[in-house]
Motif scaffolding. Sequence first.
Motif, short mmCIF file in Angstrom:
data_model
loop_
_atom_site.label_atom_id
_atom_site.label_comp_id
_atom_site.label_asym_id
_atom_site.label_seq_id
_atom_site.Cartn_x
_atom_site.Cartn_y
_atom_site.Cartn_z
N UNK A 112 86.27 2.01 -45.16
CA UNK A 112 85.01 1.50 -45.18
C UNK A 112 84.20 1.98 -46.52
N UNK A 113 84.96 2.67 -47.42
CA UNK A 113 84.33 3.23 -48.88
C UNK A 113 84.77 2.37 -49.84
N UNK A 114 85.85 1.38 -49.49
CA UNK A 114 86.49 0.76 -50.66
C UNK A 114 85.34 -0.17 -51.35
N UNK A 115 85.42 -0.16 -52.54
CA UNK A 115 84.42 -0.89 -53.55
C UNK A 115 84.80 -1.91 -54.22
N UNK A 116 85.92 -2.53 -53.79
CA UNK A 116 86.63 -3.60 -54.14
C UNK A 116 85.68 -5.03 -54.14
N UNK A 117 85.41 -5.68 -55.19
CA UNK A 117 84.55 -6.86 -54.88
C UNK A 117 85.40 -7.69 -54.00
N UNK A 118 86.40 -8.24 -54.16
CA UNK A 118 87.20 -9.13 -53.61
C UNK A 118 88.17 -8.63 -52.46
N UNK A 137 76.52 10.38 -42.88
CA UNK A 137 78.10 9.94 -42.20
C UNK A 137 77.93 8.43 -41.70
N UNK A 138 79.12 8.06 -42.08
CA UNK A 138 79.01 6.40 -41.72
C UNK A 138 80.17 6.18 -40.94
N UNK A 139 81.21 5.74 -41.15
CA UNK A 139 82.43 5.57 -40.30
C UNK A 139 83.57 6.29 -40.43
N UNK A 140 84.27 6.72 -39.65
CA UNK A 140 85.37 7.47 -39.56
C UNK A 140 86.42 6.55 -40.47
N UNK A 184 73.21 9.85 -39.09
CA UNK A 184 74.06 8.58 -38.68
C UNK A 184 73.42 7.44 -38.79
N UNK A 185 72.12 7.46 -37.91
CA UNK A 185 71.41 6.24 -37.81
C UNK A 185 71.00 5.28 -38.72
N UNK A 186 71.27 4.17 -38.78
CA UNK A 186 71.05 3.30 -40.05
C UNK A 186 69.59 2.87 -40.20
N UNK A 187 69.18 2.67 -41.53
CA UNK A 187 67.88 2.04 -41.69
C UNK A 187 66.96 3.14 -41.91
N UNK A 188 65.43 2.55 -42.16
CA UNK A 188 64.30 3.40 -42.39
C UNK A 188 64.46 4.47 -43.23
N UNK A 201 80.47 8.03 -34.18
CA UNK A 201 80.14 9.24 -33.47
C UNK A 201 81.11 10.46 -34.15
N UNK A 202 82.27 10.10 -33.83
CA UNK A 202 83.37 10.99 -34.09
C UNK A 202 83.25 11.67 -35.49
N UNK A 203 83.10 10.56 -36.60
CA UNK A 203 82.96 11.20 -38.15
C UNK A 203 81.75 12.10 -38.01
N UNK A 204 80.64 11.84 -37.35
CA UNK A 204 79.61 12.63 -37.52
C UNK A 204 79.95 14.23 -37.03
N UNK A 205 80.67 14.24 -35.80
CA UNK A 205 81.08 15.53 -35.30
C UNK A 205 82.02 16.14 -36.10
N UNK A 206 82.61 15.41 -36.75
CA UNK A 206 83.70 16.09 -37.82
C UNK A 206 82.91 16.73 -39.09
#
Length: 364
Positions: A114-120, A298-301, A274-278, A166-171
């Motif tokens: 999820x955190x990969x920053x590769x443009x391609x 927290x984004x995604x596990x 966790x909730x997106x936006x705003x 949700x699991x990532x957030x609990x961790x």
Amino acid sequence: MTVGTTMRGVVIKGGRRIAVQEYMVPVPRAGQVLLEMQASGLCGSDLRAIYRPENPKSEGAEGYRGVIAGHEPCGRIAAIGPDVSPEWIVNDRVVVYHIHGCGSCRECRAGRFISCHSETGREAYGWQRDGGHSDYILASATDLVRLLEPLSYIDGSVIACGLGTAYAATLRAQITGLDTVLVTGMGPVGLGAALLAEKEGAKVLGLEVDPVRRKAAEELGIQTLDGSSPTIKDTIAKLTDGYGPSVAIDCSGHAGARLTCLEVAREWARVVFVGEGGSVTFDVSPLVIHKSLTIYGSWVCSISQMEDLVEKLVRWKLFPQKVVSHVFSVEEAEKAYALFDSGNSGKVVIASPSEAKRWHEESH
């Protein structure tokens, strides 16, 4: 399945428009498998970034390239391309981790695609490469997570993003049985966070302004309070012996709920957004510094965390399909998205006829 077979796929056109189109069934190339789709969930990020905007953006992590939608795929392996590890065989049941990373950067090597920053090299299923709202999907073998028995395909589709988030957030919050946890926003991710926190032994309170979602949470055994009540902070204090929760997780993305998390949390508590936006505005000194709060985003596990989650669900006998309220076919995708967008549902899933039949029999 023979060469030249066609399949259906759902494309999101923006402006709340959906199209079901016909495609050729793809052939897996090196490192790929072809999955016969069994379940593919709808996610709030699809609504926010692709379905509702008149002209969805095409660049960046949430850029939509007009591919087959659906980033919560779960199915069985129907065919295997060259150079795939022999650990995968035809008919294996799998969840697809919905981000394919470049595989070379530091984050990918840690399993945090999820955190990969590769443009391609970074592509998300349902956003930049074909997703799960279809009869078949091509997936890279490196993105597969084994779906253990007795979890269902619909369980797997919930794990693929919503419950994994949700699991990532609990961790991040390091929840244990010593904690009292407040979860704000009882949509699919909030329900998942609450159920997982309970399995870790914590006392859990939910907070939700929508009566339909409040009822759904209560039916799952989650004590859920009316977030619109003018005395809600006093109620939370009373239910936590005057201390406030030791963990607060916002899954709503609303400023008021985020602020409530900070205001009611006890000293030295952990708060996870966790909730997106705003956005949210608050007075830092009294709410954060003087209370010694720790705030996490927290984004995604990671894919390894998703594998751990599958194992835990089996051990806990926790079946995520309990947060699903409606199941539709590929042809009914327009109806599925409209219902999910209305807010009058729990988790909504597009499923194969056999998986939909099983779910309806077990749920009714």
